[in-house]
Write a protein that holds these residues in place. Structure first.
Motif, PDB file in Angstrom:
ATOM      1  N   ILE A 134      35.807  44.326  36.751  1.00 29.06           N
ATOM      2  CA  ILE A 134      35.260  43.183  37.481  1.00 29.06           C
ATOM      3  C   ILE A 134      34.602  43.671  38.774  1.00 29.06           C
ATOM      4  O   ILE A 134      33.733  43.014  39.339  1.00 29.06           O
ATOM      5  N   ALA A 135      35.024  44.843  39.252  1.00 31.99           N
ATOM      6  CA  ALA A 135      34.516  45.359  40.528  1.00 31.99           C
ATOM      7  C   ALA A 135      33.161  46.031  40.396  1.00 31.99           C
ATOM      8  O   ALA A 135      32.710  46.699  41.320  1.00 31.99           O
ATOM      9  N   ALA A 136      32.477  45.843  39.281  1.00 39.86           N
ATOM     10  CA  ALA A 136      31.190  46.507  39.055  1.00 39.86           C
ATOM     11  C   ALA A 136      30.066  45.785  39.787  1.00 39.86           C
ATOM     12  O   ALA A 136      29.107  45.305  39.183  1.00 39.86           O
ATOM     13  N   HIS A 137      30.177  45.700  41.103  1.00 43.79           N
ATOM     14  CA  HIS A 137      29.146  45.117  41.952  1.00 43.79           C
ATOM     15  C   HIS A 137      28.865  46.107  43.082  1.00 43.79           C
ATOM     16  O   HIS A 137      29.798  46.724  43.617  1.00 43.79           O
ATOM     17  N   PRO A 138      27.609  46.269  43.490  1.00 46.29           N
ATOM     18  CA  PRO A 138      27.288  47.281  44.510  1.00 46.29           C
ATOM     19  C   PRO A 138      27.907  47.033  45.870  1.00 46.29           C
ATOM     20  O   PRO A 138      28.056  47.977  46.657  1.00 46.29           O
ATOM     21  N   ASP A 139      28.273  45.782  46.193  1.00 47.10           N
ATOM     22  CA  ASP A 139      28.831  45.502  47.513  1.00 47.10           C
ATOM     23  C   ASP A 139      30.353  45.473  47.516  1.00 47.10           C
ATOM     24  O   ASP A 139      30.964  45.119  48.520  1.00 47.10           O
ATOM     25  N   LEU A 140      30.968  45.862  46.396  1.00 52.56           N
ATOM     26  CA  LEU A 140      32.426  45.850  46.295  1.00 52.56           C
ATOM     27  C   LEU A 140      32.973  47.261  46.151  1.00 52.56           C
ATOM     28  O   LEU A 140      32.322  48.143  45.592  1.00 52.56           O
ATOM     29  N   THR A 141      34.182  47.457  46.658  1.00 56.59           N
ATOM     30  CA  THR A 141      34.879  48.733  46.524  1.00 56.59           C
ATOM     31  C   THR A 141      36.083  48.538  45.612  1.00 56.59           C
ATOM     32  O   THR A 141      36.839  47.580  45.775  1.00 56.59           O
ATOM     33  N   PRO A 189      43.176  47.026  42.883  1.00 57.87           N
ATOM     34  CA  PRO A 189      42.591  46.175  43.926  1.00 57.87           C
ATOM     35  C   PRO A 189      41.089  46.377  44.069  1.00 57.87           C
ATOM     36  O   PRO A 189      40.555  47.451  43.755  1.00 57.87           O
ATOM     37  N   MET A 190      40.399  45.344  44.533  1.00 56.86           N
ATOM     38  CA  MET A 190      38.990  45.451  44.896  1.00 56.86           C
ATOM     39  C   MET A 190      38.762  44.572  46.120  1.00 56.86           C
ATOM     40  O   MET A 190      39.496  43.622  46.361  1.00 56.86           O
ATOM     41  N   TRP A 191      37.742  44.942  46.900  1.00 55.76           N
ATOM     42  CA  TRP A 191      37.453  44.187  48.110  1.00 55.76           C
ATOM     43  C   TRP A 191      36.002  44.387  48.505  1.00 55.76           C
ATOM     44  O   TRP A 191      35.326  45.301  48.012  1.00 55.76           O
ATOM     45  N   LEU A 192      35.517  43.506  49.383  1.00 58.51           N
ATOM     46  CA  LEU A 192      34.154  43.620  49.893  1.00 58.51           C
ATOM     47  C   LEU A 192      34.071  44.858  50.778  1.00 58.51           C
ATOM     48  O   LEU A 192      34.871  45.018  51.704  1.00 58.51           O
ATOM     49  N   THR A 193      33.123  45.733  50.485  1.00 53.23           N
ATOM     50  CA  THR A 193      33.029  47.001  51.209  1.00 53.23           C
ATOM     51  C   THR A 193      32.920  46.793  52.716  1.00 53.23           C
ATOM     52  O   THR A 193      33.545  47.515  53.500  1.00 53.23           O
ATOM     53  N   THR A 194      32.160  45.800  53.136  1.00 53.64           N
ATOM     54  CA  THR A 194      32.012  45.539  54.571  1.00 53.64           C
ATOM     55  C   THR A 194      33.247  44.882  55.177  1.00 53.64           C
ATOM     56  O   THR A 194      33.281  44.639  56.386  1.00 53.64           O
TER      57      THR A 194
END
Length: 304
Positions: A151-158, A274-279
């Motif tokens: 699910i974390a396969a987004h460029p702005d997520l870690t 876990p995943m989170w917004l990189t910023t």
């Protein structure tokens, strides 16, 4: 020269390539997004996006600007957050979320460990759904999410460390032709329709649960598309198709009308973490991820 909100609109559009989704994500009108882009293009003196009635695409100048600005903005955000963390420490509030029953178990164990280490930080628990998990990370209502890491396969997520890696199983109706088998391989997906996941899910997740071909190269049959996991299981029970799941689904979703068959070694495991917004990489987030990784967590095949 550039206002912070203008940069944010530009980078969000460069990622989404859709004016409506940018408006929803930033909670502004599409007209405001369009005006901001036009202002930037006047300032640059060249188009940043190619726009038609069907698609939005970055121009070469727009791509270069996005590539140059994105790391600078991320560094600025993290510098501010590090300063805030240094001044406050691990205190205040932390909003953590989970997507699915097994993720909820992983989350509860992580919360227990985190609370023992940082009693001055209050943790708020939220259940998320497939359609709102990523938006809630982006709008700040959830700081960390425990989920299937695809699910974390987004460029702005870690994506954080793997907390649980579980064997894969195939859900089939109890009266299905496969139901009497001890196990199956991925090759059976060429002979039995696979229930499709919602289109809102990341492409990597869709490709994993709904592969186009088996490992041997045979086309995978497509079944109906489900709007939720509960609907997926209902379609399976109705004999409309089969669906690959993690081993823990058999524990959390036992049904008399569904059989869960182990998949042979050619099927990759499903990984949770876990995943989170990189910023939004704050000290609170880092501390929670450490607690989740180092605390007592369930292992593959132990239900949890």
């Amino acid at each position: 020269m550039l206002e912070r909100h203008e940069i944010r609109v530009f980078l969000t559009l460069a990622e989404e390539l859709h004016f409506g989704r940018v408006g929803e994500r930033l909670r502004v009108t599409t007209g405001s997004v369009s005006q901001t882009v036009k202002k930037l293009e006047r300032l640059i003196g060249a188009p940043l996006f190619e726009r038609t009635s069907r698609r939005v695409a970055l121009t070469s100048i727009g791509r270069r600007l996005a590539d140059d600005l994105a790391p600078l903005v991320a560094d600025m955000d993290q510098a501010v957050r590090r300063a805030i963390d240094a001044g406050r420490g691990v205190i205040g509030d932390l909003n953590v979320g989970f997507l699915s029953a097994i993720a909820g178990q992983l989350l509860l164990k992580a919360v227990g460990e985190f609370a023992a280490r940082y009693p001055d930080c209050e943790v708020h628990i939220h259940e998320t759904q497939g359609h709102d998990a990523v938006p809630r990370l982006r709008d700040g209502t959830v700081d960390v999410l425990i989920t299937d890491l695809l699910i974390a396969a987004h460029p702005d997520l870690t994506a954080g460390p793997v907390l649980l890696s579980e064997p894969r199983m195939l859900a089939v109706a109890s009266g299905h032709a496969l139901a009497s088998r001890d196990s199956v391989s991925q090759e059976v997906l060429a002979d039995h329709p696979v229930i499709l996941v919602p289109t809102a899910m990341p492409e990597r997740f869709q490709a994993d649960r709904n592969p186009s071909h088996t490992p041997a190269g045979k086309p995978v049959l497509q079944g109906p598309r489900a709007a939720s996991f509960t609907e997926t299981l209902t379609l399976v029970a109705a004999g409309r198709g089969v669906f690959p799941v993690g081993e823990n689904v058999a524990r959390f979703y036992p049904r008399p009308d569904i059989v869960y068959l182990p998949m042979d070694g050619d099927a990759p495991p499903i990984q949770w973490g876990p995943m989170w917004l990189t910023t939004n990489t704050t000290e609170r987030v880092r501390a929670f991820v450490r607690a989740a990784q180092e605390g007592p967590l369930p292992r593959a095949g132990v239900g949890g």
